[in-house]
Write an enzyme that holds these catalytic residues in place. Sequence first.
Site, PDB file in Angstrom:
ATOM      1  CG  HIS A 252       4.369   6.306  39.246  1.00  0.00           C
ATOM      2  ND1 HIS A 252       4.734   5.389  40.214  1.00  0.00           N
ATOM      3  CD2 HIS A 252       5.531   6.728  38.691  1.00  0.00           C
ATOM      4  CE1 HIS A 252       6.056   5.279  40.233  1.00  0.00           C
ATOM      5  NE2 HIS A 252       6.563   6.076  39.316  1.00  0.00           N
ATOM      6  CD  GLU A 253       5.807   8.849  35.611  1.00  0.00           C
ATOM      7  OE1 GLU A 253       6.666   9.623  36.076  1.00  0.00           O
ATOM      8  OE2 GLU A 253       6.017   7.621  35.449  1.00  0.00           O
ATOM      9  CG  HIS A 256       8.128  10.800  39.895  1.00  0.00           C
ATOM     10  ND1 HIS A 256       9.105  10.493  40.801  1.00  0.00           N
ATOM     11  CD2 HIS A 256       7.802   9.628  39.289  1.00  0.00           C
ATOM     12  CE1 HIS A 256       9.371   9.184  40.735  1.00  0.00           C
ATOM     13  NE2 HIS A 256       8.594   8.636  39.834  1.00  0.00           N
ATOM     14  CD  GLU A 282      10.164   5.755  41.457  1.00  0.00           C
ATOM     15  OE1 GLU A 282      10.480   6.349  40.419  1.00  0.00           O
ATOM     16  OE2 GLU A 282       9.055   5.203  41.615  1.00  0.00           O
TER      17      GLU A 282
END
Lengths: 486, 486
Positions: A252-253, A256, A282
């Site tokens: 997820h990160e 980003h 996101e």
Amino acid sequence: MLKKYYARISKFSSAASLLYWDMQTYMPKMAGPFRAEALAELSGYVFQLATSDELGALLEDANPQDEVEEAIVRVGKREFERFRKIPKELFEEFVKASTLCEQAWQEAKRQDNFKTVEPFLQKVVELSREIAEKLGYEKDPYDALIDQFEPGMTAQKVATLFSELREFTIALLERIEKLEPVHDVLSGVEIEPERQRKFNEWLLDYLGFDRSRGRLDVSEHPFTNPIGLNDVRITTRYVLDDIKNSIFSTIHEFGHALYSLSIPQEFYGLPIGSSASYGFDESQSRFWENIVGRSLEFWKGVHGKFIELFPEFSQYDAHQLWKSVNVIKRSYIRTEADELTYNLHIILRFELEHALINGELKVQDIPSTWNEYFEKYVGLKVSSDRMGCLQDPHWYGGSFGYFPSYTLGNLYSAQIKHSLSKELPFEQLVEEGNFEPIKSWLYDKIYSKGKIYEPEVLIEKLSGEPLNVTYFRDYISEKAKRIFNS
Amino acid sequence: MLKKYYARISKFSSAASLLYWDMQTYMPKMAGPFRAEALAELSGYVFQLATSDELGALLEDANPQDEVEEAIVRVGKREFERFRKIPKELFEEFVKASTLCEQAWQEAKRQDNFKTVEPFLQKVVELSREIAEKLGYEKDPYDALIDQFEPGMTAQKVATLFSELREFTIALLERIEKLEPVHDVLSGVEIEPERQRKFNEWLLDYLGFDRSRGRLDVSEHPFTNPIGLNDVRITTRYVLDDIKNSIFSTIHEFGHALYSLSIPQEFYGLPIGSSASYGFDESQSRFWENIVGRSLEFWKGVHGKFIELFPEFSQYDAHQLWKSVNVIKRSYIRTEADELTYNLHIILRFELEHALINGELKVQDIPSTWNEYFEKYVGLKVSSDRMGCLQDPHWYGGSFGYFPSYTLGNLYSAQIKHSLSKELPFEQLVEEGNFEPIKSWLYDKIYSKGKIYEPEVLIEKLSGEPLNVTYFRDYISEKAKRIFNS
């Protein structure tokens, strides 16, 4: 001169980012109170620079020569005018209050005691409402806040999208629960953090995370922080008996960070030098976490390394692991929720924070209201605030209006994937671990644009239609079918 | 109002400190150039605050009510007036040039190639000389620089102390070399960094390092960095086949950190809120590293834990380990030198930097001159700049005038130990690992005073006489006798 002025701001912002990152990762405990003051002072100074008459004059006198320079001035003016509405003292008070509140939240969460953080949060809500008043709005004070994260978005538009999504989600969830449940072979098995760390570091290499421009650390709540030019850092957390937690936080990160590191370097520090919106940001974390990371093809690609590092799972094939990372189940913790029920967690938070900002909900009533809504939407009784309203840092850190970004991100990501799949053999590339063509497509359509376009424009440019629920609904229904038919 | 103004400065200084600490510990490699700019911008702003008319007026209008407030104004004025002599542009250029030079030095050291860092160093030396001119001096431009580190000190005074010390050291060294050499059982044994780390962390607990207010990390060159109130960080380095390297680096930096963390909190950020001088600061790192950490009694205290973690040394008793950490031997690397030859390394550096600043030595001639002096003083031929003039960061980071502090620190530390021993059973306390009475004495005499007194006054107050070579000579002669007679 305008660019030089922004460069100066970016250096102080960079220092403030590092103060924050360090506070969440390595800072000694007793350093908290002074750190809160330092962060407020630095942020206050950045705010002062971003609202100065000097910047106003530079923006006014700017003579843009091309589309990019026009965007710099347009976005710059928009931000300048918004910031100017907030008095410096109010802003500094807000930064300090939210830094202290976030520190108090960490302790409150550890102790599972909402009461200890309540007065801090009360202050943060009051200041947020005051900020909304200063920013101004047409109908709803919440609109002033969400606009900071998602330019052009309103509570009304969010409510419309979310209500369609909520009904569909609850209906699909009920249908799924009548089927034979998926057996999760991954959860509950204890894996030492050091071994988890090795796999996460390997994953980042596999995805092509540039170590010379970023790093992975550990924090209570995973986050991505662009510290400076060529410096974007991500964190994860290692839960002993839940290996999925760190893996999907890391991916997820990574999403980003990839976005942030891919924005053209010449945009750095300028008003166009960030993602189009928090929702778009996101969309990339969710794209990599869910659409890539929770696909069968991805698990075919990583299966070999996974069982090499975790021989306790060697009896399972890629297909079984894939099903285990896609268990659909009502649960308490947002960051551990599956792709389907996740949005229910967000819808609840949106409704509560909307009511808090409107003054319809009191801070002291958060725990009981949370628990009531949680039972209504997610269908579970909450018996501990740590598993309820204390789980996330956002409100305590003063980020009201942020939560919808997550679900908007899910909607964007499915719509983006739909468009990307028209041009690229997505599943094949993921199975091969060949992410370059995907990154390249995302770079052309999204990353290279920085914040030049508003999110409404950008999604329409790349997909040919406004943001809607259709593609996420199709994506998740199709996935559920594949999981339960196999 | 004066205190509030200093508090504001301290927050920006804190951010600058963190930018520096992070650059040395965790920063991704490609982030270097922007970090140099950010650090220069922040330091420049701190400089601007520290030289503003506003601060000048506040100092002028101050109405001190007691001795402490008088000291704040006195030291504050002294610093203000000194800073005002340096133009802001010159200062910013200096910070940027020295940050870039320090980054280039890291690479040059890795490649063992002085040539690649030479143009950067040339710039730093030129700017340092320009700063000396701006600061002003009576006879010697070097005096302007050393005064920044050791208020009241001059090249002349240093040269007098150092010349006595050099003669004595070379004579003692020659006498020792006629004796049977001590067998070093510790060096050359490979110990994985992780196991070394465990012992170093244990050592810090044993010495009573407050983890809630500090931490230990790893960097190329060990350092101590006061980041903020209740936040002082130290670093060490782990050399696979030299366990002594990390241990004594850690204890050394512990001494710095203890001093910094022990200065009264109400002094924080004020002109009196730091150590009396760099030499006094070094006196504490050398006190803990050498006088405590290299004593027989200390090794009696840590012996059990040491052989528990390093069973490869279990055949040696405390006495043998103690002798191994006190091997007196001509060697190349300052930070690995023994207590006796260490000062020769410093004397050489002092003479070279003195000549650089006076314009008697050219940057391009540093390697050859270094090697010539090194052979003359230490008696060894240098065949690699990495083992010679590239070993230390000081010059590359722009710290001309800093090196004498180390040897001044050795002299102070022996004089301090002599005074302390009149009141406390030093050896017994060290053997018991009972460091509190020692810390308490040091607190009363030194730490609690912050920078209220100039070093000349402070050493006289606590020992009854000016700084001299006697106590160090007695201490090291006595120690050599003990080692070689046993």
